[in-house]
Design a protein around this motif. Structure first.
Motif, PDB file in Angstrom:
ATOM      1  N   LEU A  38      12.695  54.727 -26.781  1.00  0.00           N
ATOM      2  CA  LEU A  38      11.971  55.143 -27.701  1.00  0.00           C
ATOM      3  C   LEU A  38      10.844  54.112 -28.084  1.00  0.00           C
ATOM      4  N   GLU A  39      11.020  52.827 -27.560  1.00  0.00           N
ATOM      5  CA  GLU A  39       9.957  51.865 -27.851  1.00  0.00           C
ATOM      6  C   GLU A  39       8.681  52.337 -27.022  1.00  0.00           C
ATOM      7  N   TRP A  40       8.718  53.112 -26.199  1.00  0.00           N
ATOM      8  CA  TRP A  40       7.425  53.776 -25.337  1.00  0.00           C
ATOM      9  C   TRP A  40       6.402  54.081 -26.683  1.00  0.00           C
ATOM     10  N   ASP A  41       5.220  53.939 -26.491  1.00  0.00           N
ATOM     11  CA  ASP A  41       4.179  54.024 -27.648  1.00  0.00           C
ATOM     12  C   ASP A  41       4.364  55.219 -28.267  1.00  0.00           C
ATOM     13  N   PRO A  42       3.965  56.259 -27.723  1.00  0.00           N
ATOM     14  CA  PRO A  42       4.004  57.610 -28.124  1.00  0.00           C
ATOM     15  C   PRO A  42       5.267  57.973 -29.112  1.00  0.00           C
ATOM     16  N   PHE A  43       6.187  57.824 -28.428  1.00  0.00           N
ATOM     17  CA  PHE A  43       7.496  58.022 -29.365  1.00  0.00           C
ATOM     18  C   PHE A  43       7.768  56.932 -30.343  1.00  0.00           C
ATOM     19  N   MET A  44       7.329  55.762 -30.321  1.00  0.00           N
ATOM     20  CA  MET A  44       7.573  54.945 -31.380  1.00  0.00           C
ATOM     21  C   MET A  44       6.508  55.267 -32.489  1.00  0.00           C
ATOM     22  N   ILE A  45       5.403  55.644 -32.088  1.00  0.00           N
ATOM     23  CA  ILE A  45       4.606  56.252 -33.442  1.00  0.00           C
ATOM     24  C   ILE A  45       5.296  57.551 -33.948  1.00  0.00           C
ATOM     25  N   PHE A  46       5.732  58.397 -33.210  1.00  0.00           N
ATOM     26  CA  PHE A  46       6.274  59.387 -33.698  1.00  0.00           C
ATOM     27  C   PHE A  46       7.608  59.082 -34.636  1.00  0.00           C
ATOM     28  N   CYS A  47       8.479  58.280 -34.083  1.00  0.00           N
ATOM     29  CA  CYS A  47       9.429  57.674 -34.654  1.00  0.00           C
ATOM     30  C   CYS A  47       9.129  57.184 -36.233  1.00  0.00           C
ATOM     31  N   GLU A  67      18.545  60.102 -34.704  1.00  0.00           N
ATOM     32  CA  GLU A  67      18.958  61.314 -34.199  1.00  0.00           C
ATOM     33  C   GLU A  67      18.048  62.571 -34.347  1.00  0.00           C
ATOM     34  N   GLN A  68      17.642  62.827 -35.715  1.00  0.00           N
ATOM     35  CA  GLN A  68      16.611  63.759 -35.899  1.00  0.00           C
ATOM     36  C   GLN A  68      15.321  63.430 -35.031  1.00  0.00           C
ATOM     37  N   CYS A  69      14.896  62.296 -34.858  1.00  0.00           N
ATOM     38  CA  CYS A  69      13.791  62.186 -34.199  1.00  0.00           C
ATOM     39  C   CYS A  69      13.990  62.442 -32.541  1.00  0.00           C
ATOM     40  N   ILE A  70      15.088  61.915 -32.169  1.00  0.00           N
ATOM     41  CA  ILE A  70      15.389  62.496 -30.741  1.00  0.00           C
ATOM     42  C   ILE A  70      15.385  63.839 -30.499  1.00  0.00           C
ATOM     43  N   SER A  71      16.000  64.370 -31.563  1.00  0.00           N
ATOM     44  CA  SER A  71      16.012  66.001 -31.487  1.00  0.00           C
ATOM     45  C   SER A  71      14.539  66.794 -31.563  1.00  0.00           C
ATOM     46  N   LEU A  72      13.870  66.248 -32.422  1.00  0.00           N
ATOM     47  CA  LEU A  72      12.299  66.562 -32.304  1.00  0.00           C
ATOM     48  C   LEU A  72      11.564  66.281 -31.311  1.00  0.00           C
ATOM     49  N   ILE A  73      11.678  65.265 -30.639  1.00  0.00           N
ATOM     50  CA  ILE A  73      11.093  64.820 -29.446  1.00  0.00           C
ATOM     51  C   ILE A  73      11.454  65.863 -28.213  1.00  0.00           C
ATOM     52  N   ASP A  74      12.635  66.309 -28.373  1.00  0.00           N
ATOM     53  CA  ASP A  74      13.133  67.236 -27.410  1.00  0.00           C
ATOM     54  C   ASP A  74      12.536  68.738 -27.717  1.00  0.00           C
ATOM     55  N   ARG A  75      12.362  68.890 -28.915  1.00  0.00           N
ATOM     56  CA  ARG A  75      11.909  70.185 -28.929  1.00  0.00           C
ATOM     57  C   ARG A  75      10.333  70.067 -28.798  1.00  0.00           C
ATOM     58  N   ILE A  76       9.532  69.069 -28.855  1.00  0.00           N
ATOM     59  CA  ILE A  76       8.278  68.883 -28.640  1.00  0.00           C
ATOM     60  C   ILE A  76       8.093  69.104 -26.896  1.00  0.00           C
ATOM     61  N   ALA A  77       9.044  68.266 -26.332  1.00  0.00           N
ATOM     62  CA  ALA A  77       8.868  68.629 -24.785  1.00  0.00           C
ATOM     63  C   ALA A  77       9.204  69.678 -24.290  1.00  0.00           C
ATOM     64  N   LYS A  78       9.864  70.564 -25.180  1.00  0.00           N
ATOM     65  CA  LYS A  78      10.088  72.198 -24.518  1.00  0.00           C
ATOM     66  C   LYS A  78       9.282  72.878 -25.068  1.00  0.00           C
ATOM     67  N   GLY A  79       8.232  72.497 -26.031  1.00  0.00           N
ATOM     68  CA  GLY A  79       7.474  73.642 -26.371  1.00  0.00           C
ATOM     69  C   GLY A  79       7.909  74.085 -27.590  1.00  0.00           C
ATOM     70  N   GLY A  80       8.712  73.842 -28.233  1.00  0.00           N
ATOM     71  CA  GLY A  80       9.193  74.601 -29.461  1.00  0.00           C
ATOM     72  C   GLY A  80       8.717  73.966 -30.623  1.00  0.00           C
ATOM     73  N   MET A  81       7.831  72.885 -30.422  1.00  0.00           N
ATOM     74  CA  MET A  81       7.213  72.354 -31.802  1.00  0.00           C
ATOM     75  C   MET A  81       5.876  71.656 -31.437  1.00  0.00           C
ATOM     76  N   ASP A  82       4.911  71.769 -32.011  1.00  0.00           N
ATOM     77  CA  ASP A  82       3.425  71.671 -31.737  1.00  0.00           C
ATOM     78  C   ASP A  82       3.224  69.980 -32.274  1.00  0.00           C
ATOM     79  N   TYR A  83       2.797  69.178 -31.644  1.00  0.00           N
ATOM     80  CA  TYR A  83       2.299  67.991 -31.881  1.00  0.00           C
ATOM     81  C   TYR A  83       1.216  67.351 -31.184  1.00  0.00           C
ATOM     82  N   ASP A  84       0.192  66.818 -31.921  1.00  0.00           N
ATOM     83  CA  ASP A  84      -1.144  66.172 -31.351  1.00  0.00           C
ATOM     84  C   ASP A  84      -0.748  65.042 -30.978  1.00  0.00           C
TER      85      ASP A  84
END
Length: 85
Positions: A38-47, A67-84
């Motif tokens: 999660l310390e990777w910059d894009p994940f960190m900013i998202f969190c 835990e919610q952040c981890i779940s949202l990151i997964d949704r984005i990765a699978k195309g279930g949620m938009d993120y800029d």
């Protein structure tokens, strides 16, 4: 997006390990791995944008925001949620 997906796979693997183990040392190791991922910059900013305390994970474990952040990151990765990115 490809790097997000690749790192998400590692994150989800560490998270599953955290959820499945009952051994304190293995939970601690999983928390350390999750925090590093999660310390990777894009994940960190998202969190940070989602009020998750990434730096406390290895010491205190996962909280509901993390835990919610981890779940949202997964949704984005699978195309279930938009993120800029």
């Amino acid at each position: 997006m490809k790097e997000w997906q690749d790192r998400n796979e590692l994150l989800q693997s560490a998270y599953k390990e955290y959820l499945l183990t009952s051994k304190p040392k293995e939970k601690e190791a999983a928390c350390i791995q999750i925090q590093r991922l999660l310390e990777w910059d894009p994940f960190m900013i998202f969190c940070v944008d989602h009020d998750a305390d990434v730096f406390g994970i290895s010491r205190y474990g996962l909280d509901s925001q993390s835990e919610q952040c981890i779940s949202l990151i997964d949704r984005i990765a699978k195309g279930g949620m938009d993120y800029d990115f």
